[in-house]
Design a protein around this motif. Sequence first.
Motif, PDB file in Angstrom:
ATOM      1  N   LEU A 166      -7.036   3.733   5.010  1.00  0.00           N
ATOM      2  CA  LEU A 166      -7.578   2.379   4.852  1.00  0.00           C
ATOM      3  C   LEU A 166      -8.825   2.184   5.704  1.00  0.00           C
ATOM      4  O   LEU A 166      -9.804   1.566   5.273  1.00  0.00           O
ATOM      5  N   VAL A 221       0.853  -1.182   0.000  1.00  0.00           N
ATOM      6  CA  VAL A 221       0.000   0.000   0.000  1.00  0.00           C
ATOM      7  C   VAL A 221       0.891   1.234   0.000  1.00  0.00           C
ATOM      8  O   VAL A 221       1.775   1.371   0.848  1.00  0.00           O
ATOM      9  N   VAL A 225      -1.643   6.300   6.010  1.00  0.00           N
ATOM     10  CA  VAL A 225      -2.128   5.118   5.287  1.00  0.00           C
ATOM     11  C   VAL A 225      -3.145   4.360   6.126  1.00  0.00           C
ATOM     12  O   VAL A 225      -4.212   3.957   5.630  1.00  0.00           O
ATOM     13  N   LEU A 266      -4.925   6.718  -1.197  1.00  0.00           N
ATOM     14  CA  LEU A 266      -4.283   5.414  -1.221  1.00  0.00           C
ATOM     15  C   LEU A 266      -3.804   5.081  -2.624  1.00  0.00           C
ATOM     16  O   LEU A 266      -4.519   5.250  -3.605  1.00  0.00           O
ATOM     17  N   CYS A 294      -8.255  -4.399   8.505  1.00  0.00           N
ATOM     18  CA  CYS A 294      -7.014  -3.747   8.091  1.00  0.00           C
ATOM     19  C   CYS A 294      -5.900  -4.135   9.057  1.00  0.00           C
ATOM     20  O   CYS A 294      -5.950  -3.800  10.237  1.00  0.00           O
ATOM     21  N   GLY A 324      -3.531  -0.156  -2.119  1.00  0.00           N
ATOM     22  CA  GLY A 324      -4.627   0.623  -1.541  1.00  0.00           C
ATOM     23  C   GLY A 324      -5.638   1.050  -2.581  1.00  0.00           C
ATOM     24  O   GLY A 324      -6.849   1.085  -2.317  1.00  0.00           O
TER      25      GLY A 324
END
Length: 489
Positions: free
Chosen positions: A91, A24, A87, A55, A99, A59
């Motif tokens: 997410l 990601v 990040v 993202l 996550c 992502g």
Amino acid sequence: MQRQAASLLLGSIAGKRALVIGDVLLDSFVYGEVKRISREAPVPILSETRREMMLGGAGNLVRNLISLGGEASVISVAGNDPQGDAVEGLLTDCGTHGCTLIREPGRSTPTKTRYVSGSQQMFCVDFDPGAAISADTAKAVIAAVTGALDRADVVILSDYGRGMLTRAVCAEIIKLAKTAGKPVCVDPRGDDYTRYDGAYLIKPNAQELAGEVAMPVGSDAEVEAALAALKSRLGSTPALVVTRGAKGMSFIENGEVHHHRARPRSVYDVSGAGDTALAALSLGVAARLPLADTIALADLAAGTAVGKTGTATVSPEELLDSAIPGAGDVDWRVLSREQAASTVSSWHRDGLKVGFTNGCFDILHPGHLASLRHARSVCDRLVVGLNSDASVTRLKGEGRPVNPAAHRAAMLAALESVDRVVVFEEDTPEALIRAIAPDVLVKGADYKPDDLPGADFIRSRGGEIVIAPLQAGFSTTALVEKMKAGKAL
């Protein structure tokens, strides 16, 4: 692909659960204007106006899975830095169903920072961790995968070459997934795809395929030879798919190569189109759809994405908009109140101005068409509220409507100026207006702005009221009276 077929496929992939494992990235954008050149060197000076973060990498794949109607959980690696915090927040905010962001001490979160003047990108700064993940981090990744597999319908390895998906990590994940009966789809990176062998499907683009097998891929025959060469190295991988841009997609399955042609598109930005295609492919694999159907859906999704700027996602409604209309295939534009609210929200997220008008529209005539065209001219998307049969009877009396709501809605939905139709049961559209929250309310000149249901709500949100001019000489009631009297219309 025709809309009816697209609608069936979208229904099949809705709610399918994808476990995304990969790099990601944090995509950062610095926007501004260039008004002068530096005195220190012959370079432009960007006067910054705003910054945005989103993202990237795996992502962006997660965002596309969710926007297409699937569910996504993600396992990735980041550093103990502000970029990693960003990040993790993005997410969580994008709607993931799980996550796991493993923080590795001393590691940097992969980041791309793009500097943009007006609509022109000036340059990009790429911050790469520069090394493979540690042995301890690899163990943590495998442990997270082991705990998440039972909740997945498909596993996706999204390799952006940032050191997370090492050969050992890929091999162990594919082994665990096969034992659990979960198909694995791969977006590859690098020059040795044997580390992904055992996955169900591997999807390079044409340039990546050419680099992997050191063969040209310009023509169909060259692509066929390249796919055959790659397949000979991957004895445990049943399917290979190559995306070819405007030439569509080609795939090898059961030893045979097939080609899917793309429709001509107006291309604005190819950023992230590969993630959009992989998201559709993976959800199709999760739904156990035939690979040819899955590729047709993926091509439709990618073709829709390249018509938008930036690393865009696409919704089922946008795919249906892009699909080829079939005979009588208009009912998909007729939505429930809840569906309309969701659709308008997605339009708002894309920065579109949404208009609303309403009426009985019992017998469509040129006056209606003029009013609808005017309404569509003041917005980017137009939703039409349509009185139900019972509502029309209460408002117009016995014998009305002449046409039932289903027929009236189908006629409206077929008009170029109308984007969506919603039937409402109340005598006024105020509840519907509050539910979908349009930006513009449009009505004919036979109404006063202050008397319109929902006008106060529209103004309270900073919206506007537009009065459309009437085209004299047209009235559904007058037409009905003429028909009763047996007069020519």
